[in-house]
Design a protein around this motif. Sequence first.
Motif, mmCIF file in Angstrom:
data_model
loop_
_atom_site.group_PDB
_atom_site.id
_atom_site.type_symbol
_atom_site.label_atom_id
_atom_site.label_comp_id
_atom_site.label_asym_id
_atom_site.label_seq_id
_atom_site.Cartn_x
_atom_site.Cartn_y
_atom_site.Cartn_z
ATOM 1 N N ALA A 61 0.815 -1.217 0.000
ATOM 2 C CA ALA A 61 0.000 0.000 0.000
ATOM 3 C C ALA A 61 0.850 1.270 0.000
ATOM 4 C CB ALA A 61 -0.942 -0.001 1.206
ATOM 5 N N LEU A 62 2.133 1.155 -0.331
ATOM 6 C CA LEU A 62 3.036 2.302 -0.273
ATOM 7 C C LEU A 62 2.574 3.435 -1.189
ATOM 8 C CD1 LEU A 62 5.628 3.647 0.686
ATOM 9 C CD2 LEU A 62 6.868 2.418 -1.114
ATOM 10 N N ALA A 63 2.231 3.110 -2.432
ATOM 11 C CA ALA A 63 1.807 4.153 -3.376
ATOM 12 C C ALA A 63 0.530 4.836 -2.897
ATOM 13 C CB ALA A 63 1.599 3.538 -4.763
ATOM 14 N N ARG A 64 -0.428 4.054 -2.408
ATOM 15 C CA ARG A 64 -1.673 4.643 -1.898
ATOM 16 C C ARG A 64 -1.414 5.512 -0.678
ATOM 17 N NH1 ARG A 64 -5.848 1.790 0.126
ATOM 18 N NH2 ARG A 64 -4.639 -0.087 0.595
ATOM 19 N N GLY A 65 -0.440 5.087 0.148
ATOM 20 C CA GLY A 65 -0.105 5.862 1.328
ATOM 21 C C GLY A 65 0.451 7.230 0.975
ATOM 22 N N LEU A 66 1.304 7.271 -0.061
ATOM 23 C CA LEU A 66 1.873 8.548 -0.503
ATOM 24 C C LEU A 66 0.779 9.460 -1.049
ATOM 25 C CD1 LEU A 66 5.119 7.258 -2.265
ATOM 26 C CD2 LEU A 66 4.963 8.472 -0.082
ATOM 27 N N ARG A 70 -1.069 8.995 4.345
ATOM 28 C CA ARG A 70 -1.194 8.100 5.499
ATOM 29 C C ARG A 70 -0.158 6.998 5.371
ATOM 30 N NH1 ARG A 70 -7.254 6.155 5.482
ATOM 31 N NH2 ARG A 70 -6.617 5.206 7.477
ATOM 32 N N THR A 71 0.126 6.331 6.481
ATOM 33 C CA THR A 71 1.122 5.261 6.435
ATOM 34 C C THR A 71 0.538 4.030 5.753
ATOM 35 O OG1 THR A 71 0.478 4.293 8.559
ATOM 36 C CG2 THR A 71 2.102 6.074 8.603
ATOM 37 N N PRO A 72 1.346 3.315 4.980
ATOM 38 C CA PRO A 72 0.867 2.080 4.350
ATOM 39 C C PRO A 72 0.351 1.071 5.368
ATOM 40 C CG PRO A 72 2.945 2.778 3.382
ATOM 41 C CD PRO A 72 2.708 3.649 4.574
ATOM 42 N N PHE A 73 0.971 1.030 6.534
ATOM 43 C CA PHE A 73 0.537 0.090 7.567
ATOM 44 C C PHE A 73 -0.906 0.382 7.987
ATOM 45 C CE2 PHE A 73 0.089 -1.906 11.632
ATOM 46 C CZ PHE A 73 0.925 -3.014 11.598
ATOM 47 N N GLU A 74 -1.209 1.651 8.162
ATOM 48 C CA GLU A 74 -2.549 2.037 8.582
ATOM 49 C C GLU A 74 -3.571 1.707 7.498
ATOM 50 O OE1 GLU A 74 -4.907 5.991 10.289
ATOM 51 O OE2 GLU A 74 -2.804 6.110 9.658
ATOM 52 N N LEU A 75 -3.208 1.907 6.237
ATOM 53 C CA LEU A 75 -4.122 1.597 5.143
ATOM 54 C C LEU A 75 -4.383 0.099 5.042
ATOM 55 C CD1 LEU A 75 -2.813 3.995 2.356
ATOM 56 C CD2 LEU A 75 -4.951 4.192 3.632
ATOM 57 N N ARG A 76 -3.349 -0.692 5.293
ATOM 58 C CA ARG A 76 -3.495 -2.153 5.163
ATOM 59 C C ARG A 76 -4.230 -2.766 6.340
ATOM 60 N NH1 ARG A 76 -4.705 -6.443 5.254
ATOM 61 N NH2 ARG A 76 -3.791 -8.357 4.387
ATOM 62 N N HIS A 77 -3.910 -2.300 7.562
ATOM 63 C CA HIS A 77 -4.447 -2.942 8.761
ATOM 64 C C HIS A 77 -5.543 -2.135 9.457
ATOM 65 C CE1 HIS A 77 -1.441 -6.118 8.600
ATOM 66 N NE2 HIS A 77 -0.521 -5.193 8.403
#
Length: 230
Positions: A61-66, A70-77
Motif C-alpha cells: 500500500a506504499l503508493a496509496r499511502g503517498l 497516510r502510512t501504508p501500515f494504517e491503510l493495510r491494517h
Amino acid sequence: AYLETLHVFAAESDAQVAARGGNEPRWYLTRTSLLLLPHHEHSLLHAVLTLGSDHYEAWAALARGLEAGRTPFELRHGTRVFEYYAAHPQAGDTFDRFMTGLSRTTSRAVAADFEWERFREVVDVGGGHGTLVEALLSRVLELRPDMSAVAGALRGNTAQEVLYLAGNQITDEGAGLLADALRGNTALKKLGLEWNNITDRGAGLLADALRGNTALKKLDLGWNKITDRG
C-alpha cells in the motif's frame, strides 16, 4: 505447501538439500540458516516473522499511502502500528523480540566504534531494555547490576506486576537471589530475564522458587545459556 516453502527458502538462503532414500529431502542448517534459530546470538527469526508478515503486507500500500498522506501500515491494517500490536499481543511480542535483538546487535557496534569516554552524559531515548546503556557501561565503566539490591526491592514489592531485566548479564548467582525474592512475592505477574548468562543451575533455582509462587504467570528466560536439561 510446507516443502514448497522450504525449497524457496533453500534457493534464497543457502540451505542445503540432499536426497535420502529416494525423493525424501534432508535439510541441513548452514551458517545463513542458523540465523533463524531463536537462541542464536544474532538471530533474525523475529525480524523475519515481523517484516515478513504484518509489514510486508503493508508495503503493497506504499503508493496509496503517498497519495493519501497516510502510512501504508494504517491503510493495510486499519490502525496504527502500536495500536495494532496492542490489539494483537502475539504479534506485539514478536515485534518486541525483533527490536530487542536489533538493539542488542547494533548497541555493541555503536559502543565499540566511538570514543564515549569523553562524554559526561548519555541518554538512550526510547531505550526499551536499555541495551545501549548496558553496552556503554560494560565498555567504559565495567559496571554490573547490583542484584542484591534488585532482589531486596523485589522481596518487599507489593505493587509492581511487571519487571524486565533483559540484557543485564545476570548470572546463576543473580538468578538465585531473584529466586529467593520470588518465594515470598505475591504481586509480580511477569518477569523478563532474556539475554542474560543464566545456565541450567540458575534455571533450576528459579523453578524451585516458583513451586510455592502462585502470582507469577510468565517467566521469560529466552536467549540464556540454558540447555534441554534446564
